[in-house]
Design a protein around this motif. Structure first.
Motif, PDB file in Angstrom:
ATOM      1  N   PHE A  30       0.832  -1.204   0.000  1.00 41.58           N
ATOM      2  CA  PHE A  30       0.000   0.000   0.000  1.00 41.58           C
ATOM      3  C   PHE A  30       0.871   1.260   0.000  1.00 41.58           C
ATOM      4  O   PHE A  30       0.643   2.185  -0.792  1.00 41.58           O
ATOM      5  CB  PHE A  30      -0.917  -0.008   1.217  1.00 41.58           C
ATOM      6  CG  PHE A  30      -1.973   1.055   1.175  1.00 41.58           C
ATOM      7  CD1 PHE A  30      -3.250   0.758   0.739  1.00 41.58           C
ATOM      8  CD2 PHE A  30      -1.688   2.354   1.565  1.00 41.58           C
ATOM      9  CE1 PHE A  30      -4.233   1.740   0.684  1.00 41.58           C
ATOM     10  CE2 PHE A  30      -2.657   3.340   1.507  1.00 41.58           C
ATOM     11  CZ  PHE A  30      -3.929   3.030   1.070  1.00 41.58           C
ATOM     12  N   ILE A  31       1.869   1.304   0.867  1.00 43.34           N
ATOM     13  CA  ILE A  31       2.740   2.485   0.950  1.00 43.34           C
ATOM     14  C   ILE A  31       3.523   2.653  -0.342  1.00 43.34           C
ATOM     15  O   ILE A  31       3.709   3.771  -0.841  1.00 43.34           O
ATOM     16  CB  ILE A  31       3.687   2.366   2.155  1.00 43.34           C
ATOM     17  CG1 ILE A  31       2.882   2.437   3.457  1.00 43.34           C
ATOM     18  CG2 ILE A  31       4.737   3.468   2.132  1.00 43.34           C
ATOM     19  CD1 ILE A  31       3.728   2.270   4.697  1.00 43.34           C
ATOM     20  N   VAL A  36       4.972   5.851  -4.889  1.00 38.88           N
ATOM     21  CA  VAL A  36       5.258   5.952  -6.319  1.00 38.88           C
ATOM     22  C   VAL A  36       4.310   6.947  -6.977  1.00 38.88           C
ATOM     23  O   VAL A  36       4.707   7.766  -7.815  1.00 38.88           O
ATOM     24  CB  VAL A  36       5.159   4.569  -6.994  1.00 38.88           C
ATOM     25  CG1 VAL A  36       5.197   4.709  -8.509  1.00 38.88           C
ATOM     26  CG2 VAL A  36       6.298   3.670  -6.525  1.00 38.88           C
ATOM     27  N   ARG A  37       3.040   6.901  -6.587  1.00 37.84           N
ATOM     28  CA  ARG A  37       2.052   7.803  -7.188  1.00 37.84           C
ATOM     29  C   ARG A  37       2.368   9.268  -6.868  1.00 37.84           C
ATOM     30  O   ARG A  37       2.423  10.115  -7.766  1.00 37.84           O
ATOM     31  CB  ARG A  37       0.656   7.458  -6.681  1.00 37.84           C
ATOM     32  CG  ARG A  37      -0.462   8.265  -7.311  1.00 37.84           C
ATOM     33  CD  ARG A  37      -1.803   7.874  -6.725  1.00 37.84           C
ATOM     34  NE  ARG A  37      -1.907   8.278  -5.336  1.00 37.84           N
ATOM     35  CZ  ARG A  37      -2.293   9.495  -4.951  1.00 37.84           C
ATOM     36  NH1 ARG A  37      -2.583  10.413  -5.863  1.00 37.84           N
ATOM     37  NH2 ARG A  37      -2.375   9.790  -3.677  1.00 37.84           N
ATOM     38  N   THR A  38       2.598   9.562  -5.594  1.00 36.68           N
ATOM     39  CA  THR A  38       2.832  10.950  -5.194  1.00 36.68           C
ATOM     40  C   THR A  38       4.182  11.468  -5.680  1.00 36.68           C
ATOM     41  O   THR A  38       4.282  12.597  -6.160  1.00 36.68           O
ATOM     42  CB  THR A  38       2.746  11.085  -3.671  1.00 36.68           C
ATOM     43  OG1 THR A  38       3.670  10.171  -3.054  1.00 36.68           O
ATOM     44  CG2 THR A  38       1.352  10.772  -3.182  1.00 36.68           C
ATOM     45  N   GLN A  39       5.232  10.626  -5.595  1.00 32.20           N
ATOM     46  CA  GLN A  39       6.541  11.077  -6.015  1.00 32.20           C
ATOM     47  C   GLN A  39       6.646  11.187  -7.532  1.00 32.20           C
ATOM     48  O   GLN A  39       7.399  12.010  -8.056  1.00 32.20           O
ATOM     49  CB  GLN A  39       7.624  10.161  -5.460  1.00 32.20           C
ATOM     50  CG  GLN A  39       7.758  10.247  -3.953  1.00 32.20           C
ATOM     51  CD  GLN A  39       9.023   9.585  -3.433  1.00 32.20           C
ATOM     52  OE1 GLN A  39       9.944   9.289  -4.177  1.00 32.20           O
ATOM     53  NE2 GLN A  39       9.067   9.357  -2.133  1.00 32.20           N
ATOM     54  N   ALA A  40       5.897  10.347  -8.248  1.00 32.26           N
ATOM     55  CA  ALA A  40       5.867  10.473  -9.706  1.00 32.26           C
ATOM     56  C   ALA A  40       5.244  11.807 -10.101  1.00 32.26           C
ATOM     57  O   ALA A  40       5.752  12.514 -10.988  1.00 32.26           O
ATOM     58  CB  ALA A  40       5.090   9.316 -10.315  1.00 32.26           C
ATOM     59  N   ALA A 283      -6.686   4.271 -13.022  1.00 30.62           N
ATOM     60  CA  ALA A 283      -5.667   3.262 -12.713  1.00 30.62           C
ATOM     61  C   ALA A 283      -5.140   3.444 -11.297  1.00 30.62           C
ATOM     62  O   ALA A 283      -4.906   2.464 -10.574  1.00 30.62           O
ATOM     63  CB  ALA A 283      -4.523   3.349 -13.717  1.00 30.62           C
ATOM     64  N   GLU A 284      -4.954   4.710 -10.868  1.00 28.88           N
ATOM     65  CA  GLU A 284      -4.492   4.978  -9.509  1.00 28.88           C
ATOM     66  C   GLU A 284      -5.505   4.467  -8.487  1.00 28.88           C
ATOM     67  O   GLU A 284      -5.129   3.849  -7.479  1.00 28.88           O
ATOM     68  CB  GLU A 284      -4.279   6.478  -9.318  1.00 28.88           C
ATOM     69  CG  GLU A 284      -3.097   7.038 -10.093  1.00 28.88           C
ATOM     70  CD  GLU A 284      -2.933   8.524  -9.857  1.00 28.88           C
ATOM     71  OE1 GLU A 284      -3.708   9.080  -9.053  1.00 28.88           O
ATOM     72  OE2 GLU A 284      -2.055   9.121 -10.464  1.00 28.88           O
ATOM     73  N   LYS A 285      -6.786   4.728  -8.749  1.00 30.85           N
ATOM     74  CA  LYS A 285      -7.814   4.279  -7.810  1.00 30.85           C
ATOM     75  C   LYS A 285      -7.861   2.759  -7.735  1.00 30.85           C
ATOM     76  O   LYS A 285      -8.021   2.177  -6.654  1.00 30.85           O
ATOM     77  CB  LYS A 285      -9.174   4.828  -8.238  1.00 30.85           C
ATOM     78  CG  LYS A 285      -9.327   6.322  -8.030  1.00 30.85           C
ATOM     79  CD  LYS A 285     -10.706   6.794  -8.446  1.00 30.85           C
ATOM     80  CE  LYS A 285     -10.862   8.295  -8.202  1.00 30.85           C
ATOM     81  NZ  LYS A 285     -12.193   8.792  -8.644  1.00 30.85           N
ATOM     82  N   ALA A 286      -7.714   2.114  -8.898  1.00 31.81           N
ATOM     83  CA  ALA A 286      -7.743   0.647  -8.908  1.00 31.81           C
ATOM     84  C   ALA A 286      -6.581   0.081  -8.102  1.00 31.81           C
ATOM     85  O   ALA A 286      -6.748  -0.864  -7.320  1.00 31.81           O
ATOM     86  CB  ALA A 286      -7.696   0.141 -10.348  1.00 31.81           C
ATOM     87  N   LEU A 287      -5.385   0.655  -8.262  1.00 29.76           N
ATOM     88  CA  LEU A 287      -4.228   0.187  -7.498  1.00 29.76           C
ATOM     89  C   LEU A 287      -4.422   0.426  -5.999  1.00 29.76           C
ATOM     90  O   LEU A 287      -4.074  -0.430  -5.173  1.00 29.76           O
ATOM     91  CB  LEU A 287      -2.970   0.911  -7.981  1.00 29.76           C
ATOM     92  CG  LEU A 287      -2.389   0.465  -9.325  1.00 29.76           C
ATOM     93  CD1 LEU A 287      -1.223   1.358  -9.717  1.00 29.76           C
ATOM     94  CD2 LEU A 287      -1.950  -0.983  -9.266  1.00 29.76           C
ATOM     95  N   ALA A 288      -4.979   1.583  -5.653  1.00 26.50           N
ATOM     96  CA  ALA A 288      -5.207   1.889  -4.235  1.00 26.50           C
ATOM     97  C   ALA A 288      -6.211   0.914  -3.625  1.00 26.50           C
ATOM     98  O   ALA A 288      -6.041   0.471  -2.483  1.00 26.50           O
ATOM     99  CB  ALA A 288      -5.697   3.325  -4.087  1.00 26.50           C
TER     100      ALA A 288
END
Length: 416
Positions: A30-31, A36-40, A283-288
């Motif tokens: 999860f982290i 990756v999402r925020t730093q990207a 895609a971000e929501k699906a990964l989360a």
């Protein structure tokens, strides 16, 4: 109570270790996804600042931004240099930075530009480019290296390098070996694609392609006679625009987009990035969601382990009761174990995620241009860690309540 809890967990080291492993892996996943999402996003946002428009051949906003600023992908077409000169002198335009892309060196992109690149290009919070060593290119075959290029390839001032034709990989079979370049400057690190670029003059890009047709060399060129050729660029890949006033932004953008001499696209970098994040939002929501379910599975595994071990520990609980421990002590003992497991699993998961980020950072930087780094938990990561701790503590109430309700006689009775 703490000593008793630690000794009890040590006696059940195998089950406790498995529980911690499950929680740590789920939390790390999860982290990792969140980091990756925020730093990207942060890495992309810090690549360019102070630029009002990115102009290139008619294309999609995202594609234009990716190949011109982030060096990802290839342009759909080039634009005429005469068009660039005319637009650069338009009303309201303060400065422009021409970009000619297409060549490479051992997997790194070569950028043809002029001195305005070093004067006006900004990144991060409007930070200007600075040279760690040397000076910008002055002669025809001078090259200024990005920080990563110089570091990874071991180049120093005065070294000679050969550029390759086309944006290929680390190995190329079409090289401009008849016109080597000399390293005259090395830029300070920026954490952007600038670090992975080699910068030469626009005239140098024209010079190395003399005698080339269709991607192959058809005839050689004598360097002693290079001054006899007209090295004025014919085309550009794109150019960056800075305006005198932000109030002129929409007018200038409309004038470029409706240019009649050739089809062009003028893109606002911030708007294009927002469009990119919108495209990737699902895609971000699906990964989360997947990562959240993994965390839930980890906590469920912890609860299952505690409940399964409860029957084995009934005698232990009864002995504690017989030695004077009240139901409250038994309740606190089991609940504290669950809370401690959740805490240790969360901390281990965070450390595992950070170590994974550090291990994958060079690959992410080389392949995708993403700058990933370690850091203290903030924002959604911190809230998620708190949520896991609370959920783990709440899950521990179930076995603790069951142990609380067991009677002393039930615990001491032998069951065959």
């Amino acid at each position: 109570m703490l000593s008793l809890m630690l000794r009890s967990m040590r006696n059940r080291l195998t089950s406790v270790s498995l529980t911690l492993t499950v929680i740590a892996i789920s939390v790390a996943l999860f982290i990792g996804v969140e980091l990756v999402r925020t730093q990207a996003k942060q890495s992309f946002a810090n690549t360019i600042s102070g630029t009002d428009l990115v102009v290139g051949a008619r294309s999609g906003n995202i594609n234009l931004l990716l190949y011109s600023v982030f060096r990802l992908g290839n342009p759909t077409n080039n634009i005429g240099y005469d068009t660039y000169e005319r637009l650069s002198q338009s009303r309201g335009v303060a400065w422009t930075i021409p970009l000619a892309l297409g060549d490479s060196h051992r997997g790194y992109r070569v950028v043809g530009t002029n001195q305005d690149y070093f004067r006006h290009y900004q990144y991060g919070r409007q930070q200007s480019l600075t040279l760690a060593q040397g000076q910008p290119f002055n002669d025809l075959f001078d090259v200024v290296l990005g920080a990563e290029v110089a570091n990874k390839l071991g180049y120093r001032l005065g070294d000679h390098i050969v550029l390759s034709h086309g944006a290929g990989g680390s190995t190329s079979f079409s090289e401009h070996d008849d016109m080597p370049f000399s390293v005259t400057g090395i830029l300070a690190p920026t954490g952007t694609p600038v670090d992975r670029s080699l910068h030469v003059s626009l005239e140098a890009i024209e010079a190395i392609h003399l005698g080339w047709q269709g991607g192959t060399r058809t005839q050689g060129v004598d360097l002693a006679q290079i001054d006899q050729f007209d090295l004025t660029p014919k085309t550009l890949t794109a150019f960056l625009v800075g305006l005198e006033s932000k109030f002129q932004l929409l007018n200038v953008q409309r004038a470029i987009n409706t240019n009649k001499s050739e089809p062009l696209s003028a893109v606002l970098p911030g708007m294009a990035l927002a469009e990119l994040w919108t495209l990737l939002d699902q895609a971000e929501k699906a990964l989360a969601i997947v990562a959240a379910f993994v965390v839930a599975v980890g906590l469920t595994g912890m609860l299952t382990t505690l409940l399964a071990s409860l029957n084995e520990r009934r005698r232990e609980m009864a002995i504690l009761r017989a030695m004077g421990a009240g139901p409250r002590h038994v309740f606190l003992l089991l609940w504290s174990e669950a809370a401690l497991l959740a805490l240790l699993g969360t901390v281990l998961g965070y450390l595992l995620a950070q170590l994974t980020i550090v291990a994958l950072a060079p690959l992410a930087l080389a392949q995708y241009g993403l700058v990933l780094s370690m850091g203290l938990p903030t924002g959604s990561v911190a809230w998620m860690m708190v949520a896991v701790q609370i959920a783990g503590s709440l899950a521990g109430l179930v076995p603790a309540w069951r142990a609380y309700r067991h009677t002393l006689a039930d615990g001491l009775t032998q069951r065959l």
